[in-house]
Design a protein around this motif. Structure first.
Motif, PDB file in Angstrom:
ATOM      1  N   SER A   4      72.296   0.443  54.082  1.00  0.00           N
ATOM      2  CA  SER A   4      72.026   1.755  53.519  1.00  0.00           C
ATOM      3  C   SER A   4      72.643   1.858  52.135  1.00  0.00           C
ATOM      4  O   SER A   4      73.701   1.292  51.865  1.00  0.00           O
ATOM      5  CB  SER A   4      72.602   2.847  54.434  1.00  0.00           C
ATOM      6  OG  SER A   4      71.982   2.832  55.688  1.00  0.00           O
ATOM      7  N   THR A   5      71.940   2.581  51.259  1.00  0.00           N
ATOM      8  CA  THR A   5      72.507   2.893  49.967  1.00  0.00           C
ATOM      9  C   THR A   5      73.411   4.098  50.139  1.00  0.00           C
ATOM     10  O   THR A   5      72.974   5.142  50.619  1.00  0.00           O
ATOM     11  CB  THR A   5      71.390   3.224  48.964  1.00  0.00           C
ATOM     12  OG1 THR A   5      70.556   2.082  48.811  1.00  0.00           O
ATOM     13  CG2 THR A   5      71.989   3.594  47.617  1.00  0.00           C
ATOM     14  N   VAL A   6      74.668   3.946  49.774  1.00  0.00           N
ATOM     15  CA  VAL A   6      75.630   5.036  49.952  1.00  0.00           C
ATOM     16  C   VAL A   6      76.306   5.326  48.620  1.00  0.00           C
ATOM     17  O   VAL A   6      76.764   4.409  47.933  1.00  0.00           O
ATOM     18  CB  VAL A   6      76.683   4.672  51.015  1.00  0.00           C
ATOM     19  CG1 VAL A   6      77.760   5.744  51.085  1.00  0.00           C
ATOM     20  CG2 VAL A   6      76.036   4.478  52.381  1.00  0.00           C
ATOM     21  N   ASP A  73      77.850  16.921  44.681  1.00  0.00           N
ATOM     22  CA  ASP A  73      76.455  16.471  44.694  1.00  0.00           C
ATOM     23  C   ASP A  73      76.072  16.072  43.276  1.00  0.00           C
ATOM     24  O   ASP A  73      75.674  16.908  42.463  1.00  0.00           O
ATOM     25  CB  ASP A  73      75.540  17.582  45.218  1.00  0.00           C
ATOM     26  CG  ASP A  73      75.805  17.905  46.685  1.00  0.00           C
ATOM     27  OD1 ASP A  73      75.976  16.956  47.471  1.00  0.00           O
ATOM     28  OD2 ASP A  73      75.839  19.103  47.029  1.00  0.00           O
ATOM     29  N   THR A  76      71.189  13.031  38.696  1.00  0.00           N
ATOM     30  CA  THR A  76      70.748  11.778  38.081  1.00  0.00           C
ATOM     31  C   THR A  76      71.452  11.557  36.749  1.00  0.00           C
ATOM     32  O   THR A  76      71.901  10.439  36.442  1.00  0.00           O
ATOM     33  CB  THR A  76      69.225  11.801  37.873  1.00  0.00           C
ATOM     34  OG1 THR A  76      68.573  11.965  39.150  1.00  0.00           O
ATOM     35  CG2 THR A  76      68.736  10.510  37.230  1.00  0.00           C
ATOM     36  N   VAL A  96      74.320   4.045  42.571  1.00  0.00           N
ATOM     37  CA  VAL A  96      72.909   4.334  42.825  1.00  0.00           C
ATOM     38  C   VAL A  96      72.814   5.674  43.541  1.00  0.00           C
ATOM     39  O   VAL A  96      73.357   5.837  44.642  1.00  0.00           O
ATOM     40  CB  VAL A  96      72.246   3.230  43.676  1.00  0.00           C
ATOM     41  CG1 VAL A  96      70.794   3.584  43.963  1.00  0.00           C
ATOM     42  CG2 VAL A  96      72.350   1.882  42.985  1.00  0.00           C
ATOM     43  N   LEU A  97      72.130   6.624  42.913  1.00  0.00           N
ATOM     44  CA  LEU A  97      72.010   7.960  43.497  1.00  0.00           C
ATOM     45  C   LEU A  97      71.101   7.918  44.718  1.00  0.00           C
ATOM     46  O   LEU A  97      70.009   7.359  44.686  1.00  0.00           O
ATOM     47  CB  LEU A  97      71.450   8.933  42.460  1.00  0.00           C
ATOM     48  CG  LEU A  97      71.365  10.401  42.884  1.00  0.00           C
ATOM     49  CD1 LEU A  97      72.754  10.953  43.180  1.00  0.00           C
ATOM     50  CD2 LEU A  97      70.694  11.225  41.790  1.00  0.00           C
ATOM     51  N   ASP A  98      71.555   8.500  45.812  1.00  0.00           N
ATOM     52  CA  ASP A  98      70.790   8.562  47.042  1.00  0.00           C
ATOM     53  C   ASP A  98      70.544  10.029  47.377  1.00  0.00           C
ATOM     54  O   ASP A  98      71.463  10.750  47.757  1.00  0.00           O
ATOM     55  CB  ASP A  98      71.554   7.869  48.179  1.00  0.00           C
ATOM     56  CG  ASP A  98      70.814   7.925  49.504  1.00  0.00           C
ATOM     57  OD1 ASP A  98      69.614   8.258  49.493  1.00  0.00           O
ATOM     58  OD2 ASP A  98      71.431   7.639  50.541  1.00  0.00           O
ATOM     59  N   LEU A  99      69.293  10.469  47.234  1.00  0.00           N
ATOM     60  CA  LEU A  99      68.953  11.869  47.456  1.00  0.00           C
ATOM     61  C   LEU A  99      68.362  12.122  48.836  1.00  0.00           C
ATOM     62  O   LEU A  99      67.943  13.240  49.139  1.00  0.00           O
ATOM     63  CB  LEU A  99      67.971  12.347  46.372  1.00  0.00           C
ATOM     64  CG  LEU A  99      68.521  12.361  44.945  1.00  0.00           C
ATOM     65  CD1 LEU A  99      67.428  12.756  43.963  1.00  0.00           C
ATOM     66  CD2 LEU A  99      69.715  13.289  44.819  1.00  0.00           C
ATOM     67  N   THR A 100      68.301  11.092  49.680  1.00  0.00           N
ATOM     68  CA  THR A 100      67.761  11.292  51.017  1.00  0.00           C
ATOM     69  C   THR A 100      68.734  12.133  51.841  1.00  0.00           C
ATOM     70  O   THR A 100      69.954  11.994  51.707  1.00  0.00           O
ATOM     71  CB  THR A 100      67.517   9.952  51.731  1.00  0.00           C
ATOM     72  OG1 THR A 100      68.757   9.240  51.855  1.00  0.00           O
ATOM     73  CG2 THR A 100      66.525   9.103  50.950  1.00  0.00           C
ATOM     74  N   LYS A 102      71.165  13.388  54.692  1.00  0.00           N
ATOM     75  CA  LYS A 102      72.033  12.680  55.634  1.00  0.00           C
ATOM     76  C   LYS A 102      72.204  13.432  56.948  1.00  0.00           C
ATOM     77  O   LYS A 102      72.717  12.862  57.912  1.00  0.00           O
ATOM     78  CB  LYS A 102      73.396  12.429  54.986  1.00  0.00           C
ATOM     79  CG  LYS A 102      73.334  11.517  53.767  1.00  0.00           C
ATOM     80  CD  LYS A 102      72.705  10.167  54.097  1.00  0.00           C
ATOM     81  CE  LYS A 102      72.651   9.262  52.890  1.00  0.00           C
ATOM     82  NZ  LYS A 102      71.930   7.996  53.186  1.00  0.00           N
ATOM     83  N   GLY A 154      76.558   7.486  55.951  1.00  0.00           N
ATOM     84  CA  GLY A 154      76.717   8.062  54.620  1.00  0.00           C
ATOM     85  C   GLY A 154      76.876   9.564  54.628  1.00  0.00           C
ATOM     86  O   GLY A 154      77.142  10.160  53.577  1.00  0.00           O
TER      87      GLY A 154
END
Length: 222
Positions: A4-6, A73, A76, A96-100, A102, A154
């Protein structure tokens, strides 16, 4: 279960001043640090994998954060500014920004007894983007077919804890089914048991904390 990208960010201005803490990975037993200018990198000594960065005097890169306390939060533009700062100081710009989301609505597809426990169960839970997670759960009210709130890897819990992959009695678990009290919803029952979501709420949608509070209030009124 893939990697996972965290990217988790937080500040505690009251205790630590103008320091932005970013977390990219789980703590390990053997780790070290290196500092360049106002940035400290924390990394695993055996793999050299970055665990996180501390940005001292962070307002030189993200002045809009001010005297913030709690989870941050990042936008970008802010991540781009922090990556530029990393590159300028000689670090790899690896944020790396992760906007999904959680915290998502999950559906319990399978529910089996844990092979080494008389109270734990092993569930396969469908979450967002068609992904299925294996989650070990000990809540007494969890059952097959329910919709629940899943804190994915995450997730930054309201109490400050972070959800990472783990094992419960040697069975891997990739998330957590949440109780109302763990989500710190107003007037949440202070007892064991996950929050059950109505079937009408679509699987995979982001959990709405305001609607969750309304659900708890309705359940308390019953």
């Amino acid at each position: 279960m893939g990697a996972s990208t965290v990217l988790i960010a937080s500040m505690n201005f009251q205790s630590f001043g103008d320091t932005l803490i970013t977390i990219l990975g789980q703590d390990v037993a053997e780790q070290a640090t290196e500092q360049k200018g106002d940035i400290v990198r924390i990394f695993a000594t055996d793999t050299n994998a970055t665990i996180g960065y501390n940005f001292f005097k962070s307002q030189q890169w993200v002045p809009e954060l001010g005297e913030h306390n709690g989870k941050v939060d990042l936008t970008t533009a802010q991540v781009a500014a922090l990556n530029a700062a990393l590159k300028q100081q000689g670090f790899t710009p690896e944020l790396v920004l992760d906007l999904t989301p959680k915290f998502v609505i999950g559906h319990i597809d399978t529910f089996e007894e844990h092979p080494d426990s008389d109270h734990l169960h092993v569930a396969q839970v469908t979450v967002d983007q068609g992904e299925t997670l294996q989650i070990v759960v000990g809540a007494p009210n969890a059952a097959l077919g329910q919709k629940v709130v899943v804190a994915k890897v995450g997730a930054f819990m309201p109490n400050g804890a972070i959800i990472w992959p783990g094992e419960l009695r040697k069975v891997p678990s990739y998330g957590m089914m949440c109780a109302a009290r763990e989500l710190q919803l107003p007037n949440a029952p202070q007892r064991r048991g996950i929050l059950i979501i109505p079937d009408s709420v679509p699987t995979g949608t982001a959990f709405d904390f305001a609607k969750g509070a309304q659900l708890v209030a309705a359940q308390n009124a019953q």
